[in-house]
Design an enzyme around this catalytic site. Sequence first.
Site, PDB file in Angstrom:
ATOM      1  N   ASN A  14      -0.824   3.239  11.528  1.00 34.07           N
ATOM      2  CA  ASN A  14      -1.862   2.305  11.074  1.00 34.07           C
ATOM      3  C   ASN A  14      -2.233   1.327  12.179  1.00 34.07           C
ATOM      4  O   ASN A  14      -3.400   0.968  12.343  1.00 34.07           O
ATOM      5  CB  ASN A  14      -1.389   1.543   9.827  1.00 34.07           C
ATOM      6  CG  ASN A  14      -1.617   2.337   8.555  1.00 34.07           C
ATOM      7  OD1 ASN A  14      -2.745   2.497   8.128  1.00 34.07           O
ATOM      8  ND2 ASN A  14      -0.555   2.853   7.993  1.00 34.07           N
ATOM      9  N   MET A  91       8.524  -3.265   7.815  1.00 36.34           N
ATOM     10  CA  MET A  91       9.410  -3.004   6.686  1.00 36.34           C
ATOM     11  C   MET A  91      10.404  -4.121   6.397  1.00 36.34           C
ATOM     12  O   MET A  91      11.440  -3.898   5.801  1.00 36.34           O
ATOM     13  CB  MET A  91      10.166  -1.682   6.910  1.00 36.34           C
ATOM     14  CG  MET A  91       9.259  -0.492   7.128  1.00 36.34           C
ATOM     15  SD  MET A  91       8.002  -0.315   5.852  1.00 36.34           S
ATOM     16  CE  MET A  91       8.940   0.556   4.625  1.00 36.34           C
ATOM     17  N   LEU A  94       9.289 -10.835   4.339  1.00 33.51           N
ATOM     18  CA  LEU A  94       9.086 -12.108   5.025  1.00 33.51           C
ATOM     19  C   LEU A  94       9.365 -13.258   4.047  1.00 33.51           C
ATOM     20  O   LEU A  94       9.054 -13.166   2.861  1.00 33.51           O
ATOM     21  CB  LEU A  94       7.659 -12.183   5.557  1.00 33.51           C
ATOM     22  CG  LEU A  94       7.340 -11.171   6.666  1.00 33.51           C
ATOM     23  CD1 LEU A  94       5.836 -11.055   6.879  1.00 33.51           C
ATOM     24  CD2 LEU A  94       8.051 -11.554   7.970  1.00 33.51           C
ATOM     25  N   ASN A 108      -1.777  -6.742   4.660  1.00 31.15           N
ATOM     26  CA  ASN A 108      -0.801  -5.658   4.643  1.00 31.15           C
ATOM     27  C   ASN A 108      -1.457  -4.425   4.046  1.00 31.15           C
ATOM     28  O   ASN A 108      -2.381  -4.537   3.231  1.00 31.15           O
ATOM     29  CB  ASN A 108       0.435  -6.037   3.801  1.00 31.15           C
ATOM     30  CG  ASN A 108       1.500  -4.934   3.788  1.00 31.15           C
ATOM     31  OD1 ASN A 108       1.840  -4.392   4.836  1.00 31.15           O
ATOM     32  ND2 ASN A 108       1.979  -4.602   2.607  1.00 31.15           N
ATOM     33  N   HIS A 110      -0.447  -1.087   1.823  1.00 29.00           N
ATOM     34  CA  HIS A 110       0.641  -0.591   0.979  1.00 29.00           C
ATOM     35  C   HIS A 110       0.235   0.775   0.437  1.00 29.00           C
ATOM     36  O   HIS A 110      -0.900   0.934  -0.041  1.00 29.00           O
ATOM     37  CB  HIS A 110       0.890  -1.582  -0.167  1.00 29.00           C
ATOM     38  CG  HIS A 110       1.974  -1.163  -1.104  1.00 29.00           C
ATOM     39  ND1 HIS A 110       3.318  -1.273  -0.773  1.00 29.00           N
ATOM     40  CD2 HIS A 110       1.926  -0.603  -2.334  1.00 29.00           C
ATOM     41  CE1 HIS A 110       4.034  -0.801  -1.787  1.00 29.00           C
ATOM     42  NE2 HIS A 110       3.227  -0.400  -2.746  1.00 29.00           N
ATOM     43  N   ASP A 146       3.847  -7.552  -2.212  1.00 27.69           N
ATOM     44  CA  ASP A 146       2.834  -6.529  -2.550  1.00 27.69           C
ATOM     45  C   ASP A 146       1.960  -6.950  -3.730  1.00 27.69           C
ATOM     46  O   ASP A 146       1.558  -6.127  -4.547  1.00 27.69           O
ATOM     47  CB  ASP A 146       3.526  -5.193  -2.893  1.00 27.69           C
ATOM     48  CG  ASP A 146       4.311  -4.663  -1.708  1.00 27.69           C
ATOM     49  OD1 ASP A 146       5.298  -3.937  -1.957  1.00 27.69           O
ATOM     50  OD2 ASP A 146       3.960  -4.992  -0.564  1.00 27.69           O
TER      51      ASP A 146
HETATM   52  C1  GRF Z   1       2.574   4.034   5.658  1.00 27.06           C
HETATM   53  O1  GRF Z   1       2.700   4.765   4.457  1.00 27.06           O
HETATM   54  C2  GRF Z   1       2.099   2.650   5.319  1.00 27.06           C
HETATM   55  O2  GRF Z   1       1.317   2.615   4.144  1.00 27.06           O
HETATM   56  C3  GRF Z   1       3.361   1.902   5.073  1.00 27.06           C
HETATM   57  O3  GRF Z   1       4.265   2.400   6.058  1.00 27.06           O
HETATM   58  C4  GRF Z   1       3.959   3.805   6.266  1.00 27.06           C
HETATM   59  C5  GRF Z   1       4.022   4.121   7.746  1.00 27.06           C
HETATM   60  O4  GRF Z   1       3.017   3.380   8.374  1.00 27.06           O
HETATM   61  N1  GRF Z   1       3.138   0.490   5.193  1.00 27.06           N
HETATM   62  P1  GRF Z   1       2.763   3.534   9.979  1.00 27.06           P
HETATM   63  O5  GRF Z   1       2.561   5.001  10.261  1.00 27.06           O
HETATM   64  O6  GRF Z   1       4.016   3.019  10.681  1.00 27.06           O
HETATM   65  O7  GRF Z   1       1.544   2.708  10.232  1.00 27.06           O
END
Ligand code: GRF
Length: 197
Positions: A14, A91, A94, A108, A110, A146
């Site tokens: 992302n 991950m 916070l 964010n 989700h 979330d």
């Molecule tokens: C994705 O499913 C995103 O929605 C969640 O973490 C997963 C991996 O995201 N937040 P990325 O490939 O590290 O951006």
Amino acid sequence: MKRVAILISGGGSNMLALLRDMGQGGHPCAPVLVASNDPAAGGLAKAAALGVQTAAVDHRAFGRDRAAFETALLQPIMAAKPDIICLAGFMRILTPDFIRRFEGRMLNIHPSLLPKYPGLHTHQRALDAGDAEAGCTVHEVTADLDAGPILGQSRVPVLPGDTADTLAARVLVEEHKLYPAVLRRFAVGDRVPLIWG
Ligand code: GRF
């Protein structure tokens, strides 16, 4: 030009989608930092390869002291002077103190159609519930995990034979389109939720 810091924990797909979009002409944002709680996060090298400043603060060095970890993480973040923070596969939970600092300018993504399935294992939960559709949500980050104001959602069908992995892959394609589109709007003060699919 809005200065954007992106927080990651892993591969950062992302984050990459956001960087690529900001690299387009006429974008209202510029990336000023990619930071991670994991020095081994694959996304850090990808960001550096694109010329973006990176930082890593290993949360494991702080044990259970979440506040101390965040104080360390705030150093490179404040030095980058971001206007907006994008959590992208970040991950760590916070603390309210950290969130308060950036309330109203922290986003964010989700991997569920919030308010359904906050937290983890969203795709398996959608499959277990027999949902006909799934998707992703971009929201403002507030102290409730979330649960902040929704800025965008993209829906995908759940298909026969789907596993959590095949569903995650379908949703991820949408994430990479939705997050950049929402950031463009958010940066110019447009808060009308983008609802796709
Ligand atoms: C994705 O499913 C995103 O929605 C969640 O973490 C997963 C991996 O995201 N937040 P990325 O490939 O590290 O951006």
